[in-house]
Design a protein around this motif. Structure first.
Motif, PDB file in Angstrom:
ATOM      1  N   THR A   1       0.859  -1.185   0.000  1.00 37.89           N
ATOM      2  CA  THR A   1       0.000   0.000   0.000  1.00 37.89           C
ATOM      3  C   THR A   1       0.890   1.228   0.000  1.00 37.89           C
ATOM      4  N   ILE A   2       0.699   2.087  -1.025  1.00 39.36           N
ATOM      5  CA  ILE A   2       1.502   3.318  -1.115  1.00 39.36           C
ATOM      6  C   ILE A   2       0.631   4.465  -0.616  1.00 39.36           C
ATOM      7  N   ASN A   3       0.842   4.872   0.624  1.00 39.73           N
ATOM      8  CA  ASN A   3      -0.018   5.877   1.248  1.00 39.73           C
ATOM      9  C   ASN A   3       0.686   7.214   1.407  1.00 39.73           C
ATOM     10  N   LYS A   4       1.599   7.487   0.487  1.00 42.11           N
ATOM     11  CA  LYS A   4       2.338   8.753   0.517  1.00 42.11           C
ATOM     12  C   LYS A   4       2.381   9.319  -0.896  1.00 42.11           C
TER      13      LYS A   4
ATOM     14  N   SER B   1      -2.001  -1.131  -3.799  1.00 46.24           N
ATOM     15  CA  SER B   1      -3.152  -0.249  -3.548  1.00 46.24           C
ATOM     16  C   SER B   1      -2.670   1.170  -3.338  1.00 46.24           C
ATOM     17  N   ILE B   2      -3.427   2.128  -3.965  1.00 44.95           N
ATOM     18  CA  ILE B   2      -3.130   3.547  -3.767  1.00 44.95           C
ATOM     19  C   ILE B   2      -4.351   4.151  -3.061  1.00 44.95           C
TER      20      ILE B   2
ATOM     21  N   VAL C   1      -3.263  -3.598  -9.723  1.00 43.93           N
ATOM     22  CA  VAL C   1      -3.215  -2.289  -9.066  1.00 43.93           C
ATOM     23  C   VAL C   1      -4.646  -1.786  -8.888  1.00 43.93           C
ATOM     24  N   THR C   2      -4.921  -1.297  -7.687  1.00 44.20           N
ATOM     25  CA  THR C   2      -6.203  -0.641  -7.417  1.00 44.20           C
ATOM     26  C   THR C   2      -5.921   0.783  -7.003  1.00 44.20           C
ATOM     27  N   ASN C   3      -6.503   1.764  -7.768  1.00 43.64           N
ATOM     28  CA  ASN C   3      -6.240   3.176  -7.512  1.00 43.64           C
ATOM     29  C   ASN C   3      -7.462   3.807  -6.855  1.00 43.64           C
TER      30      ASN C   3
ATOM     31  N   ILE D   1      -7.557  -1.411 -11.887  1.00 43.25           N
ATOM     32  CA  ILE D   1      -8.924  -0.955 -11.596  1.00 43.25           C
ATOM     33  C   ILE D   1      -8.855   0.474 -11.117  1.00 43.25           C
ATOM     34  N   GLN D   2      -9.621   1.308 -11.777  1.00 43.54           N
ATOM     35  CA  GLN D   2      -9.725   2.723 -11.397  1.00 43.54           C
ATOM     36  C   GLN D   2     -11.002   2.867 -10.583  1.00 43.54           C
ATOM     37  N   MET D   3     -10.893   3.174  -9.280  1.00 37.64           N
ATOM     38  CA  MET D   3     -12.052   3.264  -8.397  1.00 37.64           C
ATOM     39  C   MET D   3     -12.741   4.622  -8.572  1.00 37.64           C
ATOM     40  N   PRO D   4     -14.060   4.674  -8.281  1.00 36.70           N
ATOM     41  CA  PRO D   4     -14.796   5.935  -8.402  1.00 36.70           C
ATOM     42  C   PRO D   4     -14.157   7.009  -7.542  1.00 36.70           C
TER      43      PRO D   4
END
Length: 737
Positions: free
Chosen positions: A639-642, A673-674, A699-701, A721-724
Motif C-alpha cells: 500500500t503506497i499511502n504517501k 493499492s493507492i 493495481v487498485t487506484n 482498476i480505477q475506483m470511483p
C-alpha cells in the motif's frame, strides 16, 4: 686377579687412513734419502721403510736386494725381533683393562718358578720395563751356541728359564735389558687366560687392525714372502728358524712389513688398541745407564742429535728393525733390514730427520677460551708460529664459522654451535705437519621466560611484583624505566615502586651458571592516573554508560568513552551509518533521519528493499532503482499511502511481479493499492501479476495515480482498476497485456 681358560677376544674399531695422498715432494726426498744411505752403508743387504704422517697417510720405500737378482719389495716380511715386545706389553695392558690380571701381580700368582735365580715376587710391570733384575742368557755361552747348533729344535719356555743365571740386581732397584722378561710375561698371559699369546695377538690386534702382513713365527704359518736373512754376510734363508724363535719366543718372533708396523704404531698411540690409562702406563719411562735412553713397557724413549722420540730397536740372526714414533707430530717411521750386523738404524733415523726438518714442526698449545656461549662472535684463538709452516688449516665443530690461513683465527659460535675440537695444522710445500687441538664446550644461552606482572599501574604504586621463571644458578639484572626497583637484586622476582604517569618499561637480562647471557626480555608498562572506563561488550570501540569501573589503566573489554547506545550490537554506535530500519543506528537520538531512496535489493524485505524504503520515504520523495535490479517479486500486498514517485532510470524497465493466488496475498483485493489522498507517479515501471481471478487486479487506484511509460501484464487481463472518485493521468506509452 681372576684367572681362567677363556679365550679373550678384544674388539675395537680402527680406521687406518690408508687412502690419503702423500706429498710427492716429500716422497721423492724420502726415497732419495733411502737410496743414498743404503748405498753408502755397505753392510745393509736390503731395506724396507715406511713413514706415516697424519693428514698425508703412508709412504713406502725399498732399496737393494733380498738376494742376488731379487730386489726387496714392500710386501716382503722381515723379522722385527725385539719390536715384538711392544705387542706383548700392549696385550698385557689389555688383559689388565679387562680385569684378567694386574701389572702389580707377582710372578708366583700365575706360574711356578723352579730356578732360584728368578725371584717369584717380581711384578709383571717389572718384567715389561726390565727392572726385574732377571739376567739374559741368550747371547752368552753356552746357550748362544746351543740355539745356533739346534736350528730345528723346539725349545720350551721352562727349558729356557733353566738357562737363567744369577740376577743382575734386586727387583725394582735398577734397569737391565733382558729377553727373559718377555718369555716370563708370555707365560703369565697364557696362564691367566689359557690362550696362547699368538692367538691373542691375532684376535685382539692383528685382525682388528687389518695387519694382514704380520704373523708370529712358528706359532703361526708363514704369511707372504720372507726377505732372505743375512747373518754375518751369510744367507740363512734356508736355515730353520724354529730353534731361534722358540727359544726367544715372544721376546722377538713376530714377522711383518714396514707398512704394517707404521699402521700398528699409529693405531696404538691414537688410542685404538688400549685406553688412555694403559697408554699412560706404557709411556711411563724409567732411567737407564744411558742418559739418552729411557724405557717404558716394551717401548723406549731416545734422544738422537737433539731429536727425542719413542720407539724400539730389534735385532736377531739376519734381521734388524727400528721403529720411531714422534709423539708430538704423531709421525711414525719404520725401518726393516734383512742383514745383521747392519747400519740400518741410522738410515731409519735419517728418514725421520728428513721428515722433521721439512714438514711443519710441532704446534704449540692453542690459546683461547675452552668454554664459550652459543651466539658469541669474534672469539680469538691462536697458536705460536709453527717452524717450517707457511700456512695453517683450522677445523672446528659444526655451527662454528671462521676463516684463516694464519696462526690466529676469529670464530663465530652460532645459535646451533656444537661442542667439539678446534684443531690447527701447520702446512707447507711438503704437506701438513704438526697440529694442536683444543676441546671447546659450547654452552646454551638461557631462555628467559616472559615477565609476569601488571602492565597497567597507578601513579605512585609501591611494591608491585614482577618475575620470570627461576633457573637454578642463574642471576638476573633488572632495568626499570618510570620507577625504581625496590627489592630482588639478582633475583628472578622483584618489586617496583612506580613514579609519575607516563610510559614505563621493565627489562630483565639472565646470566646462567656457565656465564652465558640471554636475550633481554622487555615488558611495557602504562603508569596512569585513576580514570573511569566503560564496558564495551560488543567490541565496537564505544562504551556502555551504565557499566563502568575506576582503574589506573584500561581494563580488558573496557574503553574510555561512554557513547554507545546499544552495547549488544556492534553495528549500532556513534559512527554507524543511519539506515532505514526504524532504529537509531548512529546513537544521535533520531530514528531513520537519513535514509537511502535507492532500491539496491531484489528481495521483498530487509535493508534497501522497496518495501523498507516505502516505509521510510516522505511525501514528495522519488524512489529510484539500482541498475543491477531488474525484477522484484512481491510476496505480500503493498500500500503506497504517501505522495511519492517510483522512477526507473535504467535502460530496461523494472518489473514488479507477484502472484495474488500465493499465501502472502490471502484476503488481499489487489497487489498494489493507492489509497484516497495519495498521489503516486510510476515512471518506467512494469507490473506483472499472475492469478486466476478477474476480481483481483494488479493495481487498485483510490487516489491519484500518474503513469508514464508503464506496462501492465496479467492473467486474466484485469490488471488495473480505477475506483470511483480517483484520478488517473497517463503520459508517454501505457501498455496493457
Amino acid at each position: 686377579m681372576k684367572t681362567g681358560a677363556a679365550i679373550i677376544i678384544f674388539i675395537f674399531c680402527f680406521f687406518g687412513m690408508r687412502s690419503q695422498s702423500f706429498n710427492p715432494l716429500l716422497a721423492t726426498m724420502l726415497q732419495d734419502t733411502l737410496n743414498t744411505y743404503v748405498s753408502q752403508i755397505t753392510n745393509i743387504k736390503g731395506m724396507s721403510a715406511s713413514v706415516f704422517i697424519p693428514g698425508q697417510g703412508l709412504w713406502q720405500g725399498v732399496k737393494a736386494n733380498s738376494y742376488t737378482g731379487q730386489p726387496i719389495t714392500s710386501s716382503m716380511r722381515f723379522g722385527i725381533a725385539s719390536n715384538t715386545k711392544l705387542f706383548v706389553a700392549a696385550m698385557l695392558l689389555k688383559l689388565e683393562e679387562n680385569n684378567i690380571l694386574s701389572l702389580e701381580d707377582s710372578l708366583h700368582t700365575y706360574i711356578s718358578i723352579t730356578n732360584p735365580n728368578i725371584n717369584p715376587n717380581i711384578k709383571i710391570h717389572q718384567l715389561l720395563n726390565h727392572t726385574s733384575g732377571v739376567s739374559d742368557p741368550f747371547f752368552t755361552s753356552p746357550w748362544f751356541d746351543t740355539i745356533n747348533n739346534n736350528s730345528t729344535r723346539i725349545f720350551t719356555p721352562d727349558e729356557v728359564l733353566g738357562w737363567v743365571g744369577p740376577p743382575l740386581f734386586t727387583p725394582g732397584t735398577s734397569w737391565g735389558y733382558s729377553n727373559t722378561n718377555y718369555v716370563l710375561a708370555a707365560m703369565v698371559a697364557k696362564s691367566a687366560t689359557g690362550v696362547e699369546l699368538a692367538q691373542m695377538f691375532r684376535d685382539s690386534i692383528i685382525s682388528p687392525l687389518n695387519l694382514s702382513e704380520t704373523f708370529t713365527d712358528v706359532q703361526e704359518s708363514v704369511s707372504g714372502i720372507l726377505a732372505h736373512r743375512w747373518w754375518n754376510s751369510i744367507d740363512y734363508h734356508d736355515t730353520s728358524r724354529v730353534g731361534l724363535n722358540t727359544a726367544v719366543g715372544y721376546a722377538g718372533s713376530i714377522f711383518s712389513t714396514s707398512a704394517d708396523m707404521a699402521y700398528w704404531y699409529n693405531a696404538l698411540f691414537n688410542g685404538d688398541v688400549i685406553n688412555q690409562t694403559s697408554l699412560n702406563k706404557l709411556t711411563t719411562f724409567v732411567t737407564t745407564s744411558n742418559p739418552n735412553y729411557q724405557y717404558g713397557l716394551g717401548l723406549s724413549r731416545e734422544t738422537t742429535q737433539g731429536f727425542q722420540y719413542w720407539g724400539h730397536g730389534g735385532r736377531t740372526w739376519g734381521y734388524k728393525s727400528k721403529m720411531i714414533y714422534d709423539n708430538c707430530l704423531d709421525v711414525v717411521v719404520t725401518g726393516l733390514c734383512n742383514s745383521d750386523p747392519a747400519g740400518s738404524d741410522a738410515v731409519t733415523f735419517l728418514l725421520y730427520r728428513a721428515v722433521k726438518n721439512h714438514i711443519p714442526a710441532c704446534s704449540g698449545p692453542i690459546s683461547g677460551p675452552a668454554s664459550v656461549c652459543e651466539g658469541t662472535n669474534s672469539v680469538t684463538y691462536t697458536v705460536p708460529p709453527v717452524p717450517n709452516a707457511n700456512s695453517y688449516v683450522w677445523t672446528f665443530p659444526s655451527g662454528v664459522s671462521g676463516t684463516s690461513t694464519s696462526n690466529t683465527i676469529s670464530l663465530n659460535f652460532g645459535a646451533n654451535a656444537s661442542s667439539g675440537i678446534i684443531k690447527v695444522t701447520g702446512v707447507n710445500n711438503y704437506g701438513p705437519g704438526g697440529s694442536s687441538s683444543l676441546s671447546v664446550t659450547v654452552h646454551p644461552k638461557p631462555a628467559t621466560s616472559p615477565i609476569t606482572g601488571p602492565t597497567n599501574v597507578c601513579t605512585g604504586s609501591k611494591g608491585v611484583t614482577y618475575s620470570v621463571n627461576n633457573t637454578v644458578g642463574s642471576s638476573y639484572v633488572w632495568v626499570i624505566t618510570g620507577g625504581n626497583q625496590a627489592s630482588g637484586n639478582n633475583s628472578n622476582a622483584i618489586t617496583v615502586d612506580w613514579g609519575q604517569a607516563g610510559p614505563g618499561q621493565i627489562i630483565v637480562v639472565e646470566t646462567n651458571v656457565n656465564n652465558c647471557t640471554g636475550t633481554p626480555v622487555l615488558m611495557a608498562v602504562n603508569i596512569n592516573d585513576q580514570a573511569t572506563y566503560y564496558q564495551d561488550a560488543d567490541g565496537d570501540g564505544f562504551g556502555n554508560p551504565n557499566q563502568h569501573q575506576v582503574a589506573c589503566g584500561q581494563p580488558t573489554g573496557y574503553v574510555a568513552n561512554n557513547l554507545d547506545c546499544n552495547d549488544s550490537n556492534a553495528l549500532i554506535n556513534p559512527v554507524a551509518t543511519e539506515i532505514c530500519n526504524n532504529v537509531d543506528d548512529n546513537c544521535n537520538g533520531n530514528v531513520d533521519e537519513t535514509y537511502s531512496l535507492l532500491v539496491n535489493s531484489n528481495q521483498d524485505s530487509g535493508i534497501n528493499t522497496l518495501r523498507q524504503i516505502l516505509q521510510c520515504a516522505q511525501n514528495n520523495d522519488t524512489i529510484r532503482f539500482a541498475a543491477t535490479i531488474d525484477t522484484i517479486k512481491l510476496l505480500s500486498p503493498v500500500t503506497i499511502n504517501k505522495n511519492i514517485t517510483l522512477l526507473d532510470e535504467t535502460a530496461g524497465n523494472i518489473v514488479l511481479a507477484f502472484n495474488l493466488d500465493s499465501s502472502g496475498f490471502n484476503g488481499a483485493l489487489s497487489g498494489i493499492s493507492i489509497p484516497v489522498f495519495s498521489a503516486v507517479k510510476m515512471e518506467n515501471i512494469n507490473i506483472f501479476h499472475q492469478n486466476n481471478s478477474p476480481a483481483k487486479p494488479a493495481v487498485t487506484n483510490h487516489g491519484n495515480l500518474t503513469l508514464k511509460n508503464c506496462t501492465f501484464k496479467g492473467i486474466p487481463v484485469t490488471v488495473f482498476i480505477q475506483m470511483p472518485g480517483s484520478h488517473l493521468v497517463h503520459e508517454g506509452i501505457i501498455i496493457l497485456k
